[in-house]
Write a protein that holds these residues in place. Structure first.
Motif, short mmCIF file in Angstrom:
data_model
loop_
_atom_site.label_atom_id
_atom_site.label_comp_id
_atom_site.label_asym_id
_atom_site.label_seq_id
_atom_site.Cartn_x
_atom_site.Cartn_y
_atom_site.Cartn_z
N THR A 168 0.84 -1.19 0.00
CA THR A 168 0.00 0.00 0.00
C THR A 168 0.88 1.24 0.00
OG1 THR A 168 -1.70 -1.18 1.27
CG2 THR A 168 -1.85 1.22 1.20
N SER A 169 0.62 2.11 -0.96
CA SER A 169 1.33 3.39 -1.00
C SER A 169 0.60 4.38 -0.08
CB SER A 169 1.39 3.94 -2.42
OG SER A 169 2.04 5.19 -2.45
N VAL A 170 1.30 4.88 0.90
CA VAL A 170 0.70 5.78 1.90
C VAL A 170 1.18 7.20 1.64
CG1 VAL A 170 0.41 6.29 4.34
CG2 VAL A 170 0.61 3.92 3.57
N GLY A 171 0.26 8.10 1.47
CA GLY A 171 0.57 9.51 1.27
C GLY A 171 -0.33 10.39 2.09
N ALA A 172 -0.24 11.68 1.88
CA ALA A 172 -1.03 12.65 2.63
C ALA A 172 -2.30 12.98 1.85
CB ALA A 172 -0.23 13.91 2.88
N GLN A 173 -3.35 13.30 2.58
CA GLN A 173 -4.60 13.75 1.97
C GLN A 173 -4.74 15.26 2.00
OE1 GLN A 173 -7.07 10.87 4.41
NE2 GLN A 173 -8.03 10.55 2.43
N VAL A 174 -3.83 15.92 2.70
CA VAL A 174 -3.78 17.38 2.71
C VAL A 174 -2.34 17.80 2.45
CG1 VAL A 174 -5.76 17.69 4.26
CG2 VAL A 174 -3.47 17.41 5.23
N LYS A 186 10.49 4.33 10.90
CA LYS A 186 11.73 4.24 10.13
C LYS A 186 11.66 3.03 9.19
CE LYS A 186 14.07 1.80 13.90
NZ LYS A 186 15.23 1.81 14.82
N GLU A 187 12.58 2.97 8.29
CA GLU A 187 12.62 1.90 7.29
C GLU A 187 12.69 0.54 7.97
OE1 GLU A 187 12.80 0.39 3.33
OE2 GLU A 187 12.45 2.43 4.05
N GLY A 188 11.82 -0.38 7.51
CA GLY A 188 11.82 -1.75 8.03
C GLY A 188 11.06 -1.93 9.32
N GLN A 189 10.47 -0.88 9.85
CA GLN A 189 9.75 -1.00 11.12
C GLN A 189 8.40 -1.67 10.91
OE1 GLN A 189 9.48 2.64 13.34
NE2 GLN A 189 7.79 1.93 14.60
N ARG A 190 8.02 -2.55 11.80
CA ARG A 190 6.72 -3.21 11.76
C ARG A 190 5.71 -2.36 12.53
NH1 ARG A 190 5.41 -8.35 10.48
NH2 ARG A 190 7.63 -8.90 10.46
N GLY A 210 1.69 -3.92 8.88
CA GLY A 210 2.67 -4.24 7.85
C GLY A 210 4.05 -3.73 8.22
N ILE A 211 4.92 -3.72 7.22
CA ILE A 211 6.31 -3.29 7.40
C ILE A 211 6.55 -2.04 6.57
CG2 ILE A 211 8.73 -3.94 7.11
CD1 ILE A 211 7.86 -6.85 7.44
N VAL A 212 7.11 -1.02 7.19
CA VAL A 212 7.35 0.25 6.52
C VAL A 212 8.53 0.11 5.57
CG1 VAL A 212 7.99 2.66 6.87
CG2 VAL A 212 6.42 1.54 8.46
N SER A 213 8.35 0.62 4.35
CA SER A 213 9.41 0.54 3.35
C SER A 213 9.34 1.76 2.44
CB SER A 213 9.28 -0.75 2.53
OG SER A 213 10.32 -0.86 1.58
N ASN A 214 10.42 1.98 1.68
CA ASN A 214 10.46 3.05 0.68
C ASN A 214 10.22 4.42 1.32
OD1 ASN A 214 10.74 4.10 -1.89
ND2 ASN A 214 8.59 3.85 -2.40
N THR A 215 11.01 4.73 2.36
CA THR A 215 10.82 5.96 3.12
C THR A 215 11.82 7.05 2.73
OG1 THR A 215 12.27 5.10 4.87
CG2 THR A 215 9.90 4.70 5.10
N SER A 261 5.81 3.17 1.58
CA SER A 261 5.06 1.97 1.21
C SER A 261 4.89 1.11 2.44
CB SER A 261 5.79 1.20 0.11
OG SER A 261 5.88 1.97 -1.07
N LEU A 262 3.74 0.47 2.51
CA LEU A 262 3.43 -0.42 3.63
C LEU A 262 3.23 -1.82 3.07
CD1 LEU A 262 3.03 -0.25 6.70
CD2 LEU A 262 0.59 -0.07 6.30
N VAL A 263 4.17 -2.70 3.37
CA VAL A 263 4.11 -4.08 2.87
C VAL A 263 3.35 -4.92 3.87
CG1 VAL A 263 5.46 -6.06 2.11
CG2 VAL A 263 6.33 -3.74 1.73
N GLY A 264 2.26 -5.54 3.41
CA GLY A 264 1.43 -6.35 4.30
C GLY A 264 2.22 -7.49 4.92
#
Length: 346
Positions: free
Chosen positions: A63-69, A79-83, A223-228, A245-248
């Motif tokens: 899942t690509s996570v971004g801002a709505q505002v 941080k990168e790789g954090q669950r 999930g696991i945080v990636s692509n930060t 990105s949030l990897v399930g």
């Protein structure tokens, strides 16, 4: 013993030694091709109940996570790789502009409520004006009646009668004006609800509160945080552009691209053996979950156009989704290469 006798004796001695070597060579010439034929036959026979491909990769929900505002990123909490868990705070956008917008919307609501009270008060005042105009009209009508009777008896002049008649006409005009003002005042009051300006102010408050809440960006799922790479304090967040990105972490499957000629033997539910290139010796078991509804080329950004007269037949591949029967013992990383073998014996 002469020289010729010695040569003949040597030849007779060498003959028994050459015979076994010749027989061995003949045996090898026959056995090796036979073994190759038998090996090929065995491989052909053993492969009749399976189809396999090494054009396969491990897949996971990303899942690509971004801002709505829009606004600058104020704080980053991961941080990168954090669950992370669903609902966990990932980062925060500077909320101050949105707090100011909320205060402005609340001020607009207060102004709209004040205007509504003024309109209601004005509408109530027009009712009093109508009552006064009706009373004045009644007085002038009685005065006109008296002047008419006096004029008939000869005790007044025509001028006095005309003045009384004029007063009656003015009173009727004033009553009509008061009624029109009352109608306009009552029409400006929304029936059974807020004034339009008040409703608009309430909507502005709801929008401002929603935008303020969206300054806190939370994980939509575990999930696991990636692509930060772009998730940095001070970075300008723009709606529609992913910042991480949030990897399930719970779902992983294999997408195997089989040749179209293999599909006739395949069906959902068949047993599958999966080998991951990154983990030599690890064999995972699964099943065919689904067969794609189209070839890979059909879902490409620029699908092939075969109507141009230059068509060349190419064996197409169809994506087949493989589900694991059990949780893999090693981490399944999205994109890992795999070899998939499907048991089509049934």
């Amino acid at each position: 013993m002469n020289q010729e006798t010695r040569i003949e004796a040597a030849g007779l001695a060498e003959t028994p030694a050459k015979a076994p070597n010749k027989a061995r060579r003949i045996a090898l010439m026959l056995v090796v091709p036979l073994l190759l034929v038998l090996g090929g036959a065995w491989m052909w026979w053993s492969g009749q109940g399976t189809v396999s491909t090494d054009n396969a990769q491990v897949k996971q929900d990303i899942t690509s996570v971004g801002a709505q505002v829009s606004g600058p990123i104020a704080q980053v909490y991961v941080k990168e790789g954090q669950r992370v868990q669903a609902g966990q705070l990932l980062f925060r956008i500077d909320p101050e502009p949105f707090r100011v917008a909320l205060l402005q919307a609340e001020a607009q609501l207060a102004q709209a409520q004040l205007s509504e009270r003024q309109v209601v008060t004005q509408a109530a005042g027009t009712s009093v004006d109508i009552t006064g105009a009706e009373a004045q009209l009644a007085i002038n009508q009685r005065a006109l009646a008296r002047q008419a009777e006096l004029l008939r008896q000869g005790f007044t002049t025509k001028v006095r009668y005309d003045e009384a008649l004029s007063d009656v006409e003015k009173s009727r005009t004033a009553l009509a004006d008061a009624a029109a003002r009352a109608a306009n005042a009552h029409d400006s009051i929304a029936p059974g609800g807020d004034q339009p300006s008040e409703a608009a102010a309430r909507a502005a408050i709801a929008s401002a509160r929603l935008n303020l809440s969206r300054t806190e960006v939370r994980a939509p799922a575990a999930g696991i945080v990636s692509n930060t790479d772009r998730l940095l304090p001070g970075q300008q967040a723009v709606p529609g552009i992913g910042l991480l990105s949030l990897v399930g972490s719970k779902s992983a499957w294999v997408e195997a691209n089989f040749k179209e000629k293999d599909l006739a033997k395949m069906a959902p539910g068949q047993k599958v053996e999966v080998e991951i290139d990154a983990y030599p010796g690890l064999k995972l078991h699964g099943r065919v979950e689904s067969i794609g509804a189209g070839t890979g080329s059909e879902f490409a950004i620029l699908p092939a156009q075969n109507a141009n007269g230059n068509w060349v037949k190419v064996s197409q591949r169809v994506p087949v989704r493989i589900a694991f029967d059990e949780k893999p013992s090693r981490p399944m990383i999205a994109g890992l290469s795999a070899t998939v073998t499907v048991d089509v014996g049934d």
